[in-house]
Scaffold this active site. Structure first.
Site, PDB file in Angstrom:
ATOM      1  N   ASP A 169       0.860  -1.188   0.000  1.00  0.00           N
ATOM      2  CA  ASP A 169       0.000   0.000   0.000  1.00  0.00           C
ATOM      3  C   ASP A 169       0.899   1.242   0.000  1.00  0.00           C
ATOM      4  O   ASP A 169       1.339   1.697  -1.041  1.00  0.00           O
ATOM      5  CB  ASP A 169      -0.896  -0.085   1.238  1.00  0.00           C
ATOM      6  CG  ASP A 169      -1.985   0.945   1.277  1.00  0.00           C
ATOM      7  OD1 ASP A 169      -2.310   1.505   0.220  1.00  0.00           O
ATOM      8  OD2 ASP A 169      -2.530   1.210   2.365  1.00  0.00           O
ATOM      9  N   LYS A 213      -1.195  -1.399  -4.530  1.00  0.00           N
ATOM     10  CA  LYS A 213      -1.986  -0.164  -4.628  1.00  0.00           C
ATOM     11  C   LYS A 213      -1.027   0.994  -4.883  1.00  0.00           C
ATOM     12  O   LYS A 213      -0.705   1.750  -3.962  1.00  0.00           O
ATOM     13  CB  LYS A 213      -2.737   0.079  -3.317  1.00  0.00           C
ATOM     14  CG  LYS A 213      -3.958  -0.777  -3.116  1.00  0.00           C
ATOM     15  CD  LYS A 213      -4.877  -0.160  -2.080  1.00  0.00           C
ATOM     16  CE  LYS A 213      -4.857  -0.932  -0.814  1.00  0.00           C
ATOM     17  NZ  LYS A 213      -5.753  -0.398   0.238  1.00  0.00           N
TER      18      LYS A 213
HETATM   19  P1  5GP Z   1       1.848  -0.479   3.801  1.00  0.00           P
HETATM   20  O1  5GP Z   1       2.951  -0.509   4.831  1.00  0.00           O
HETATM   21  O2  5GP Z   1       2.292  -0.818   2.403  1.00  0.00           O
HETATM   22  O3  5GP Z   1       1.064   0.789   3.860  1.00  0.00           O
HETATM   23  O4  5GP Z   1       0.774  -1.520   4.237  1.00  0.00           O
HETATM   24  C1  5GP Z   1       0.941  -2.836   4.200  1.00  0.00           C
HETATM   25  C2  5GP Z   1      -0.012  -3.483   5.165  1.00  0.00           C
HETATM   26  O5  5GP Z   1      -1.191  -2.690   5.423  1.00  0.00           O
HETATM   27  C3  5GP Z   1      -0.511  -4.759   4.566  1.00  0.00           C
HETATM   28  O6  5GP Z   1       0.365  -5.838   4.835  1.00  0.00           O
HETATM   29  C4  5GP Z   1      -1.864  -4.891   5.217  1.00  0.00           C
HETATM   30  O7  5GP Z   1      -1.722  -5.498   6.484  1.00  0.00           O
HETATM   31  C5  5GP Z   1      -2.344  -3.469   5.412  1.00  0.00           C
HETATM   32  N1  5GP Z   1      -3.214  -3.035   4.306  1.00  0.00           N
HETATM   33  C6  5GP Z   1      -2.959  -2.126   3.361  1.00  0.00           C
HETATM   34  N2  5GP Z   1      -4.000  -1.992   2.514  1.00  0.00           N
HETATM   35  C7  5GP Z   1      -4.938  -2.862   2.949  1.00  0.00           C
HETATM   36  C8  5GP Z   1      -6.260  -3.197   2.475  1.00  0.00           C
HETATM   37  O8  5GP Z   1      -6.797  -2.695   1.490  1.00  0.00           O
HETATM   38  N3  5GP Z   1      -6.909  -4.146   3.182  1.00  0.00           N
HETATM   39  C9  5GP Z   1      -6.392  -4.751   4.285  1.00  0.00           C
HETATM   40  N4  5GP Z   1      -7.132  -5.661   4.884  1.00  0.00           N
HETATM   41  N5  5GP Z   1      -5.162  -4.455   4.752  1.00  0.00           N
HETATM   42  C10 5GP Z   1      -4.443  -3.520   4.078  1.00  0.00           C
END
Ligand code: 5GP
Length: 230
Positions: free
Chosen positions: A143, A171
């Site tokens: 994300d 994303k």
């Molecule tokens: P980042 O550090 O890339 O922002 O986020 C990664 C983590 O955020 C993922 O491993 C997940 O646990 C959570 N996350 C990010 N987007 C989503 C989403 O759309 N749905 C869910 N359930 N978790 C998300």
């Protein structure tokens, strides 16, 4: 020989009164024929607005990724490092489709959010040495990229021979740090998704598809937690 105690009766006696469980769900997915077919009508999917990626599409894409990885690492093995809990379904399906040795290393990601924003900590992440080995980070979703960046740093500190990244979902529109993702299952819009390992408050991980939670009810009160009599 004594008579075996009646287990059911013993448990009934000692158990506290059963908690009253109340789930408040927004029911946007009526029990139409379509909902039944795509899996949205069942209790496990209550509150999920629509299927974004069906079970069939997931299975097909996972097989494609596994075939690619089996070619990429055909001459050796690859250690698959997955961050719990979201990656459970994807990682389990991916390694079972890979036709090469693929040891699995699971790490817990403990996330703390401070006033600066999004920070992540992972104490003692690896149980076996990654030194000199080919490593593949397997992610459920990338994300902002913060979690992946930190996991990459931890893996690189172990001095692997190589490091690549495979994520089921990406994303890119939400990215705040630059990360390189080598294999992407599906690139999706910045919506909150659940299912196939991804949760909301611990729920939905067991859905066989990736679905979207309706923005009209997300957040805050999609689910009312079980209520316990005191
Ligand atoms: P980042 O550090 O890339 O922002 O986020 C990664 C983590 O955020 C993922 O491993 C997940 O646990 C959570 N996350 C990010 N987007 C989503 C989403 O759309 N749905 C869910 N359930 N978790 C998300």
């Amino acid at each position: 020989m004594g008579t075996a105690p009646n287990r059911v009766k013993a448990e009934e006696k000692s158990s506290p009164p059963r908690p009253q469980v109340v789930y408040a769900f927004y029911m946007s997915n009526g029990a139409t024929g379509l909902s039944r077919r795509n899996g949205l009508a069942g209790p496990a999917a209550k509150g999920v607005d629509r299927v974004l990626i069906s079970k069939t599409r997931l299975q097909r894409r996972v097989k494609e990724l596994a075939a690619q990885l089996s070619v990429e690492y055909a001459n050796g093995e690859v250690v698959c490092v997955g961050a719990l809990n979201g990656v459970i379904c994807f990682l389990a399906d991916l390694v079972r489709e890979m036709d090469i040795p693929a040891p699995v290393e699971l790490v817990h990601v403990d996330r703390f959010i401070d006033e600066d924003g999004h920070t992540v900590e992972m104490p003692n992440p690896f149980r076996e040495s990654l030194r000199g080995r080919d490593v593949l980070i397997v992610e459920d979703i990338v994300d902002t990229g913060v979690t992946l960046k930190l996991l990459e740093e931890k893996v690189l500190a172990e001095k692997p021979a190589s490091l690549k990244v495979c994520t089921l979902l990406d994303k890119p529109a939400h990215r705040i740090v630059e990360v390189q993702v080598d294999y992407v299952g599906f690139s999706i819009d910045p919506v909150f998704v659940v299912g196939y390992g991804l949760d909301y408050e611990g729920f939905y991980r067991n859905l066989p598809f990736v679905g979207v939670v309706d923005s009209a009810v997300w957040p805050p009160a999609l689910l009312e937690r079980p209520k316990f009599d005191t």
